[in-house]
Structures are given as C-alpha cells and as structure tokens.
Design a protein around this motif. Structure first.
Motif, short mmCIF file in Angstrom:
data_model
loop_
_atom_site.label_atom_id
_atom_site.label_comp_id
_atom_site.label_asym_id
_atom_site.label_seq_id
_atom_site.Cartn_x
_atom_site.Cartn_y
_atom_site.Cartn_z
N THR A 24 4.89 -0.55 -4.41
CA THR A 24 4.78 -1.12 -5.45
C THR A 24 3.61 -2.34 -5.50
OG1 THR A 24 6.19 -3.10 -6.56
CG2 THR A 24 6.23 -3.26 -4.29
N ALA A 25 3.33 -2.80 -6.62
CA ALA A 25 2.01 -3.44 -6.65
C ALA A 25 2.09 -4.09 -7.99
CB ALA A 25 0.78 -2.38 -6.89
N ALA A 26 1.36 -5.13 -7.85
CA ALA A 26 1.03 -6.37 -8.91
C ALA A 26 0.42 -5.79 -10.11
CB ALA A 26 0.36 -7.59 -8.47
N ALA A 27 -0.66 -4.96 -9.56
CA ALA A 27 -1.67 -4.29 -10.77
C ALA A 27 -1.76 -2.84 -10.61
CB ALA A 27 -3.07 -4.69 -10.48
N THR A 28 -1.58 -2.17 -11.76
CA THR A 28 -1.61 -0.66 -11.52
C THR A 28 -2.45 0.05 -12.60
OG1 THR A 28 0.26 -0.51 -12.99
CG2 THR A 28 0.79 -0.31 -10.45
N GLU A 29 -2.66 1.33 -12.64
CA GLU A 29 -3.42 1.94 -13.61
C GLU A 29 -2.88 3.14 -13.59
OE1 GLU A 29 -7.68 2.21 -12.71
OE2 GLU A 29 -7.44 3.71 -11.38
N GLU A 30 -3.09 3.96 -14.94
CA GLU A 30 -2.53 5.31 -15.05
C GLU A 30 -3.67 6.31 -14.82
OE1 GLU A 30 -0.97 5.56 -18.98
OE2 GLU A 30 1.06 4.71 -18.10
N ARG A 31 -3.38 7.26 -14.00
CA ARG A 31 -4.46 8.12 -13.81
C ARG A 31 -4.03 9.92 -14.18
NH1 ARG A 31 -6.84 6.74 -7.85
NH2 ARG A 31 -7.60 4.66 -8.45
N MET A 32 -4.99 10.27 -14.58
CA MET A 32 -4.60 12.00 -14.94
C MET A 32 -4.92 12.60 -13.74
SD MET A 32 -3.41 14.24 -17.14
CE MET A 32 -3.58 13.96 -18.61
N PRO A 41 -1.40 2.13 -7.58
CA PRO A 41 -1.68 0.78 -7.21
C PRO A 41 -3.24 0.61 -7.39
CG PRO A 41 -1.24 2.13 -5.48
CD PRO A 41 -1.02 3.17 -6.48
N THR A 42 -3.48 -0.40 -8.12
CA THR A 42 -5.01 -1.03 -7.95
C THR A 42 -5.14 -2.28 -7.33
OG1 THR A 42 -4.79 -1.96 -10.06
CG2 THR A 42 -5.79 0.22 -10.19
N SER A 43 -4.06 -3.04 -6.82
CA SER A 43 -3.98 -4.07 -6.09
C SER A 43 -3.23 -3.59 -4.56
CB SER A 43 -3.06 -5.31 -6.54
OG SER A 43 -1.93 -4.81 -6.77
N VAL A 44 -3.11 -4.31 -3.78
CA VAL A 44 -2.32 -4.14 -2.50
C VAL A 44 -1.09 -3.62 -2.75
CG1 VAL A 44 -1.61 -5.09 -0.21
CG2 VAL A 44 -3.80 -6.01 -1.40
N TYR A 62 9.14 -9.48 -9.25
CA TYR A 62 9.72 -9.31 -10.53
C TYR A 62 8.91 -8.77 -11.72
CZ TYR A 62 11.58 -10.99 -15.06
OH TYR A 62 12.33 -10.91 -16.39
N SER A 63 7.64 -8.97 -11.73
CA SER A 63 6.77 -8.25 -12.99
C SER A 63 6.03 -7.19 -12.36
CB SER A 63 5.87 -9.66 -13.23
OG SER A 63 5.21 -10.00 -12.45
N TRP A 64 6.37 -6.65 -10.98
CA TRP A 64 5.35 -5.74 -10.52
C TRP A 64 5.97 -4.41 -10.89
CZ3 TRP A 64 4.12 -6.82 -4.62
CH2 TRP A 64 3.54 -8.29 -4.40
N ARG A 65 4.98 -3.27 -10.55
CA ARG A 65 5.55 -1.97 -11.22
C ARG A 65 5.96 -1.04 -9.94
NH1 ARG A 65 3.54 0.07 -16.07
NH2 ARG A 65 4.98 1.70 -15.81
N THR A 66 7.06 -0.52 -9.96
CA THR A 66 7.39 0.19 -8.56
C THR A 66 7.07 1.58 -8.94
OG1 THR A 66 9.22 -1.36 -7.85
CG2 THR A 66 9.60 0.96 -7.14
N MET A 67 6.48 2.15 -8.02
CA MET A 67 6.16 3.70 -8.14
C MET A 67 7.04 4.55 -7.54
SD MET A 67 2.11 2.47 -8.18
CE MET A 67 2.65 0.86 -7.55
#
Length: 96
Positions: A24-32, A41-44, A62-67
């Motif tokens: 899980t991370a506070a910042a993420t991005e989508e990659r192909m 994840p783009t943050s820790v 609460y606002s983080w993304r779980t992968m």
C-alpha cells in the motif's frame, strides 16, 4: 484524527490461515506492462492486510491505495519503490 503511529492489533489470523500482506502507498501511478495496466507505488511502500485500516507499522491508510496484485515485501526489480523498514521487519517476524 491525526496520522500517528500505533501498534497494530487488528488483522489477527483468521481460522488458522497465514497472514497475507499487500503493498500500500500514499502515492501511486498506473504503468503499462505485458499483463496490462498495473498500479505501482511511487512513494514508500508499506505492508497492509486486506480489510484493515492500518499498515503493519501502524500508519493510518484511509486515503492510500492498496495494490492487491503486489504482495509485500515487493520483489526487487519489479518496482523501484522503497519499502518501509518497520513493515519489512514486522512481516518477516510474522506480524503482531
């Protein structure tokens, strides 16, 4: 509510099953990738069990993304994201 660290008591083993930790991370991005679009994840990256609101090290997510497709700890070479050392230690020790 403030974002403070606290010992994790939620997420105990259910029915004797082993714990499954996801990234899980506070910042993420989508990659192909060759498998399609994947969230990275783009943050820790921290460890989190599905259905819980805190990381293994006690941060509120609460606002983080779980992968869910990225098990924790992350395999080296798959991502360049840094992993939380406290989460790594707790997961390797079997959680709390």
């Amino acid at each position: 509510m403030t974002m403070t660290q606290r010992p994790v008591t939620a997420g105990r083993r259910r029915l004797g099953r082993a714990r499954r930790w996801y990234a899980t991370a506070a910042a993420t991005e989508e990659r192909m990738t060759e498998d399609g679009i994947v969230l990275w994840p783009t943050s820790v990256a921290h460890a989190k069990e599905a259905g819980t609101t805190h990381t293994a090290c006690g941060l509120w997510t609460y606002s983080w993304r779980t992968m869910m497709d990225l098990p924790f700890p992350l395999r080296r070479g798959r991502t360049q994201a840094a992993m939380c050392p406290a989460c790594l230690l707790l997961v390797k020790e079997g959680g709390r």
